[in-house]
Scaffold this motif. Structure first.
Motif, PDB file in Angstrom:
ATOM      1  N   VAL A 287      28.509  25.254  48.767  1.00  0.00           N
ATOM      2  CA  VAL A 287      29.561  26.006  48.077  1.00  0.00           C
ATOM      3  C   VAL A 287      29.284  26.028  46.574  1.00  0.00           C
ATOM      4  O   VAL A 287      29.358  27.086  45.924  1.00  0.00           O
ATOM      5  CB  VAL A 287      30.948  25.405  48.369  1.00  0.00           C
ATOM      6  CG1 VAL A 287      32.007  26.071  47.506  1.00  0.00           C
ATOM      7  CG2 VAL A 287      31.296  25.555  49.849  1.00  0.00           C
ATOM      8  N   ASN A 288      28.958  24.872  46.013  1.00  0.00           N
ATOM      9  CA  ASN A 288      28.700  24.795  44.565  1.00  0.00           C
ATOM     10  C   ASN A 288      27.546  25.704  44.155  1.00  0.00           C
ATOM     11  O   ASN A 288      27.616  26.405  43.128  1.00  0.00           O
ATOM     12  CB  ASN A 288      28.382  23.359  44.164  1.00  0.00           C
ATOM     13  CG  ASN A 288      29.576  22.425  44.312  1.00  0.00           C
ATOM     14  OD1 ASN A 288      30.714  22.868  44.474  1.00  0.00           O
ATOM     15  ND2 ASN A 288      29.315  21.128  44.259  1.00  0.00           N
ATOM     16  N   GLU A 289      26.478  25.678  44.948  1.00  0.00           N
ATOM     17  CA  GLU A 289      25.314  26.495  44.627  1.00  0.00           C
ATOM     18  C   GLU A 289      25.640  27.988  44.745  1.00  0.00           C
ATOM     19  O   GLU A 289      25.184  28.805  43.930  1.00  0.00           O
ATOM     20  CB  GLU A 289      24.151  26.140  45.562  1.00  0.00           C
ATOM     21  CG  GLU A 289      23.561  24.769  45.319  1.00  0.00           C
ATOM     22  CD  GLU A 289      22.872  24.653  43.976  1.00  0.00           C
ATOM     23  OE1 GLU A 289      21.907  25.412  43.740  1.00  0.00           O
ATOM     24  OE2 GLU A 289      23.319  23.828  43.148  1.00  0.00           O
ATOM     25  N   ALA A 290      26.418  28.356  45.740  1.00  0.00           N
ATOM     26  CA  ALA A 290      26.788  29.761  45.919  1.00  0.00           C
ATOM     27  C   ALA A 290      27.667  30.248  44.773  1.00  0.00           C
ATOM     28  O   ALA A 290      27.497  31.370  44.271  1.00  0.00           O
ATOM     29  CB  ALA A 290      27.506  29.942  47.258  1.00  0.00           C
ATOM     30  N   VAL A 291      28.613  29.421  44.339  1.00  0.00           N
ATOM     31  CA  VAL A 291      29.488  29.784  43.220  1.00  0.00           C
ATOM     32  C   VAL A 291      28.656  29.973  41.946  1.00  0.00           C
ATOM     33  O   VAL A 291      28.835  30.954  41.199  1.00  0.00           O
ATOM     34  CB  VAL A 291      30.573  28.712  43.012  1.00  0.00           C
ATOM     35  CG1 VAL A 291      31.311  28.935  41.692  1.00  0.00           C
ATOM     36  CG2 VAL A 291      31.560  28.723  44.178  1.00  0.00           C
ATOM     37  N   ALA A 292      27.740  29.046  41.690  1.00  0.00           N
ATOM     38  CA  ALA A 292      26.915  29.137  40.480  1.00  0.00           C
ATOM     39  C   ALA A 292      26.040  30.393  40.501  1.00  0.00           C
ATOM     40  O   ALA A 292      25.942  31.117  39.497  1.00  0.00           O
ATOM     41  CB  ALA A 292      26.046  27.886  40.348  1.00  0.00           C
ATOM     42  N   TYR A 293      25.429  30.679  41.644  1.00  0.00           N
ATOM     43  CA  TYR A 293      24.556  31.848  41.751  1.00  0.00           C
ATOM     44  C   TYR A 293      25.357  33.140  41.619  1.00  0.00           C
ATOM     45  O   TYR A 293      24.900  34.111  40.990  1.00  0.00           O
ATOM     46  CB  TYR A 293      23.821  31.816  43.092  1.00  0.00           C
ATOM     47  CG  TYR A 293      22.796  32.919  43.256  1.00  0.00           C
ATOM     48  CD1 TYR A 293      21.558  32.830  42.634  1.00  0.00           C
ATOM     49  CD2 TYR A 293      23.070  34.047  44.033  1.00  0.00           C
ATOM     50  CE1 TYR A 293      20.610  33.845  42.776  1.00  0.00           C
ATOM     51  CE2 TYR A 293      22.143  35.059  44.189  1.00  0.00           C
ATOM     52  CZ  TYR A 293      20.917  34.953  43.559  1.00  0.00           C
ATOM     53  OH  TYR A 293      19.981  35.957  43.705  1.00  0.00           O
ATOM     54  N   ALA A 294      26.551  33.161  42.181  1.00  0.00           N
ATOM     55  CA  ALA A 294      27.390  34.357  42.095  1.00  0.00           C
ATOM     56  C   ALA A 294      27.768  34.676  40.656  1.00  0.00           C
ATOM     57  O   ALA A 294      28.010  35.840  40.310  1.00  0.00           O
ATOM     58  CB  ALA A 294      28.650  34.179  42.933  1.00  0.00           C
ATOM     59  N   GLY A 295      27.823  33.669  39.807  1.00  0.00           N
ATOM     60  CA  GLY A 295      28.111  33.901  38.403  1.00  0.00           C
ATOM     61  C   GLY A 295      26.904  34.391  37.625  1.00  0.00           C
ATOM     62  O   GLY A 295      27.046  35.028  36.573  1.00  0.00           O
ATOM     63  N   GLN A 311      34.247  36.122  46.525  1.00  0.00           N
ATOM     64  CA  GLN A 311      35.210  35.077  46.160  1.00  0.00           C
ATOM     65  C   GLN A 311      35.918  34.475  47.379  1.00  0.00           C
ATOM     66  O   GLN A 311      35.967  33.244  47.544  1.00  0.00           O
ATOM     67  CB  GLN A 311      36.272  35.645  45.221  1.00  0.00           C
ATOM     68  CG  GLN A 311      35.782  36.115  43.880  1.00  0.00           C
ATOM     69  CD  GLN A 311      36.876  36.862  43.125  1.00  0.00           C
ATOM     70  OE1 GLN A 311      38.006  37.000  43.590  1.00  0.00           O
ATOM     71  NE2 GLN A 311      36.528  37.365  41.940  1.00  0.00           N
ATOM     72  N   PHE A 312      36.489  35.335  48.204  1.00  0.00           N
ATOM     73  CA  PHE A 312      37.420  34.854  49.223  1.00  0.00           C
ATOM     74  C   PHE A 312      36.772  33.933  50.261  1.00  0.00           C
ATOM     75  O   PHE A 312      37.347  32.889  50.605  1.00  0.00           O
ATOM     76  CB  PHE A 312      38.126  36.033  49.894  1.00  0.00           C
ATOM     77  CG  PHE A 312      39.178  36.684  49.040  1.00  0.00           C
ATOM     78  CD1 PHE A 312      39.370  36.314  47.710  1.00  0.00           C
ATOM     79  CD2 PHE A 312      40.004  37.679  49.560  1.00  0.00           C
ATOM     80  CE1 PHE A 312      40.341  36.900  46.920  1.00  0.00           C
ATOM     81  CE2 PHE A 312      40.985  38.270  48.778  1.00  0.00           C
ATOM     82  CZ  PHE A 312      41.147  37.893  47.451  1.00  0.00           C
ATOM     83  N   PRO A 313      35.595  34.261  50.793  1.00  0.00           N
ATOM     84  CA  PRO A 313      34.972  33.321  51.744  1.00  0.00           C
ATOM     85  C   PRO A 313      34.684  31.963  51.122  1.00  0.00           C
ATOM     86  O   PRO A 313      34.828  30.923  51.782  1.00  0.00           O
ATOM     87  CB  PRO A 313      33.681  34.032  52.167  1.00  0.00           C
ATOM     88  CG  PRO A 313      33.938  35.477  51.912  1.00  0.00           C
ATOM     89  CD  PRO A 313      34.802  35.510  50.696  1.00  0.00           C
ATOM     90  N   LEU A 314      34.296  31.958  49.839  1.00  0.00           N
ATOM     91  CA  LEU A 314      34.005  30.684  49.176  1.00  0.00           C
ATOM     92  C   LEU A 314      35.292  29.923  48.871  1.00  0.00           C
ATOM     93  O   LEU A 314      35.311  28.688  48.905  1.00  0.00           O
ATOM     94  CB  LEU A 314      33.199  30.928  47.896  1.00  0.00           C
ATOM     95  CG  LEU A 314      31.774  31.432  48.138  1.00  0.00           C
ATOM     96  CD1 LEU A 314      31.099  31.804  46.823  1.00  0.00           C
ATOM     97  CD2 LEU A 314      30.936  30.386  48.876  1.00  0.00           C
ATOM     98  N   VAL A 315      36.366  30.641  48.592  1.00  0.00           N
ATOM     99  CA  VAL A 315      37.672  29.989  48.411  1.00  0.00           C
ATOM    100  C   VAL A 315      38.090  29.289  49.701  1.00  0.00           C
ATOM    101  O   VAL A 315      38.569  28.141  49.684  1.00  0.00           O
ATOM    102  CB  VAL A 315      38.744  31.017  47.992  1.00  0.00           C
ATOM    103  CG1 VAL A 315      40.151  30.423  48.127  1.00  0.00           C
ATOM    104  CG2 VAL A 315      38.510  31.468  46.554  1.00  0.00           C
ATOM    105  N   GLU A 316      37.914  29.961  50.831  1.00  0.00           N
ATOM    106  CA  GLU A 316      38.284  29.355  52.105  1.00  0.00           C
ATOM    107  C   GLU A 316      37.450  28.108  52.383  1.00  0.00           C
ATOM    108  O   GLU A 316      37.969  27.077  52.834  1.00  0.00           O
ATOM    109  CB  GLU A 316      38.114  30.370  53.232  1.00  0.00           C
ATOM    110  CG  GLU A 316      39.142  31.490  53.206  1.00  0.00           C
ATOM    111  CD  GLU A 316      39.072  32.362  54.439  1.00  0.00           C
ATOM    112  OE1 GLU A 316      38.142  32.177  55.247  1.00  0.00           O
ATOM    113  OE2 GLU A 316      39.945  33.227  54.597  1.00  0.00           O
ATOM    114  N   LEU A 317      36.158  28.176  52.102  1.00  0.00           N
ATOM    115  CA  LEU A 317      35.293  27.015  52.329  1.00  0.00           C
ATOM    116  C   LEU A 317      35.667  25.857  51.412  1.00  0.00           C
ATOM    117  O   LEU A 317      35.693  24.699  51.833  1.00  0.00           O
ATOM    118  CB  LEU A 317      33.828  27.407  52.127  1.00  0.00           C
ATOM    119  CG  LEU A 317      33.224  28.312  53.204  1.00  0.00           C
ATOM    120  CD1 LEU A 317      31.879  28.856  52.753  1.00  0.00           C
ATOM    121  CD2 LEU A 317      33.077  27.560  54.522  1.00  0.00           C
ATOM    122  N   GLN A 318      35.973  26.167  50.135  1.00  0.00           N
ATOM    123  CA  GLN A 318      36.359  25.102  49.203  1.00  0.00           C
ATOM    124  C   GLN A 318      37.669  24.455  49.634  1.00  0.00           C
ATOM    125  O   GLN A 318      37.829  23.231  49.552  1.00  0.00           O
ATOM    126  CB  GLN A 318      36.487  25.652  47.789  1.00  0.00           C
ATOM    127  CG  GLN A 318      36.817  24.593  46.745  1.00  0.00           C
ATOM    128  CD  GLN A 318      35.728  23.523  46.640  1.00  0.00           C
ATOM    129  OE1 GLN A 318      34.548  23.837  46.501  1.00  0.00           O
ATOM    130  NE2 GLN A 318      36.121  22.258  46.721  1.00  0.00           N
TER     131      GLN A 318
END
Length: 422
Positions: A287-295, A311-318
């Motif tokens: 999740v952390n890596e995906a958020v960083a790459y998305a930015g 955003q939304f799939p990563l919010v659900e995972l977090q």
């Protein structure tokens, strides 16, 4: 209620992090050791000419890291003080294992073969709990220092989750026993000089009592490694072995005669909460890596992170990571207070959900990273392939859910095999 982690545990995490930067990272970079963690990892780790076993160089590197961790005082965290440990708690182990897994792939913690600079020495734990005085005298120091270990012969080709139906049998013969049968997924037997073989000694198929654990030398006449089973994630150290008229003395019994499944259950519950914490840590890493790459990634002139589809799939995972973390901490804390059999339902909840969550997080990280995420130049495919196994091998998630249902609907004790501790 106070959910703050104990101050001494927070301080320990800081010291572990400093040790990793000071001693483990330089070793990881030395002599091209990074090949075991970058895109070459599967090939570098696998001896294709030796049946797919781990390469000797890979296992030697892991051994060197463990020796450094032991010298620094971290490796034996969960061990009793008389064996150089810190009397570590289940809560402490859960927090540490999540913390290390959340750092991603590295020599500090490689979940593919249960390597970590903070040891999860199941063999030592069981030896202290169930070994005879003679067995302890022979084994404890070697287990504590990592010089020796034994494999676990539980699963059979025709019987996986239904352990009470195992066909491997041991028959008393004079002052010893004769064992015949087969075991599969016998992990680590390539370097073990003994295998903990579970065999029926009395009772009927389906009975929880009547199964006995035996410490069997792997060089005993009649003990044979038939093959190493190649897997989704290589290398493999998972053997299919056979036992033909294998003779062992009465002293080979580990724990009480006919009570071998208690050993299994003890091992499963404590190991599963730790493994769940590791899967949570790996999920959080993804999740952390995906958020960083998305930015950072800006297709069509704007960051991926601006899109709700990202955003939304990563919010659900977090959100799931946060909820699972609370349950794991609570369950580990309760296990410390009441013992490994006091939280069977909760352990199953943690385990099946953590393993599923890790696979979903790795898959989502691949998707966010696109083609690069699918390549071996990112760690997500490795994390997915490795953690996918835990949805089966730590007790299939269907079995875990069935176990939870048994407690919820009140039929677990009624249907549990007679003689097995809940």
């Amino acid at each position: 209620m106070d959910f703050t982690l104990p101050e001494e545990l927070v301080e320990l995490l800081a010291r572990i992090d400093a040790f990793i930067e000071r001693e483990i990272k330089p070793l990881e970079q030395r002599d091209d050791n990074i090949r075991f963690f970058d895109h070459r990892r599967e090939d570098a780790r696998t001896d294709w000419e030796r049946g797919g076993l781990p390469t000797r160089e890979w296992e030697a590197l892991l051994g060197e890291a463990r020796r450094l961790a032991d010298a620094a005082g971290f490796y034996r965290y969960p061990f009793p003080k008389e064996y150089g440990g810190m009397e570590g708690t289940n809560l402490g182990m859960a927090v540490i294992r999540e913390h290390l897994a959340a750092k991603g792939l590295g020599l500090h913690n490689d979940l593919q073969n249960e390597h970590s600079i903070v040891g999860n020495n199941v063999g030592l734990m069981l030896m202290l709990a169930y070994g005879s005085e003679a067995q302890k005298a022979e084994w404890v120091n070697d287990l504590a220092e990592g010089r020796r270990g034994f494999a676990f012969g539980i699963t059979e080709p025709e019987h996986g989750s239904d352990a009470t139906y195992m066909e491997t049998a041991a028959v008393r013969d004079g002052d010893g026993w004769v064992i015949n049968g087969e075991k599969t997924w016998n992990t680590g037997v390539h370097v073990a000089d003994h295998d903990l073989i579970f065999a029926r000694t009395s009772g009927e198929p389906g009975d929880g009592v009547g199964i006995t654990a035996f410490l069997v030398p792997t060089d005993a006449p009649g003990f044979k490694v038939e093959e190493y089973l190649w897997t989704f994630n290589m290398p493999t150290d998972h053997a299919h072995i056979s036992l033909t008229e294998v003779r062992v003395p009465d002293e080979a019994i580990f724990g009480a005669e006919g009570r071998g499944l208690q050993v299994v259950q003890h091992f499963f519950n404590e190991n599963r909460i730790r493994q769940a914490a590791s899967s949570l840590g790996a999920a959080q890493f993804c999740v952390n890596e995906a958020v960083a790459y998305a930015g950072e990634r800006k297709p069509f002139g704007k960051p991926l992170s601006a899109n709700q589809a990202i955003q939304f799939p990563l919010v659900e995972l977090q959100t799931q990571c946060e909820m699972l973390r609370a349950l794991i901490h609570k369950t580990a804390w309760q296990m410390d207070a009441g013992g490994p059999f006091s939280v069977s339902k909760e352990v199953s909840m943690c385990n099946y959900w953590a393993n599923r969550l890790c696979c979903e997080a790795a898959d989502r990280a691949m998707q966010v990273h696109g083609g690069l995420g699918y390549s071996r130049h990112k760690p997500f495919e490795h994390i997915y392939r490795h953690h996918r196994r835990y949805r089966i091998t730590e007790g299939a998630e269907e079995i875990q859910m069935r176990r939870v249902a048994g407690y919820m609907f009140g039929f677990m004790k009624q249907r549990a095999p007679k003689g097995v501790a809940e």
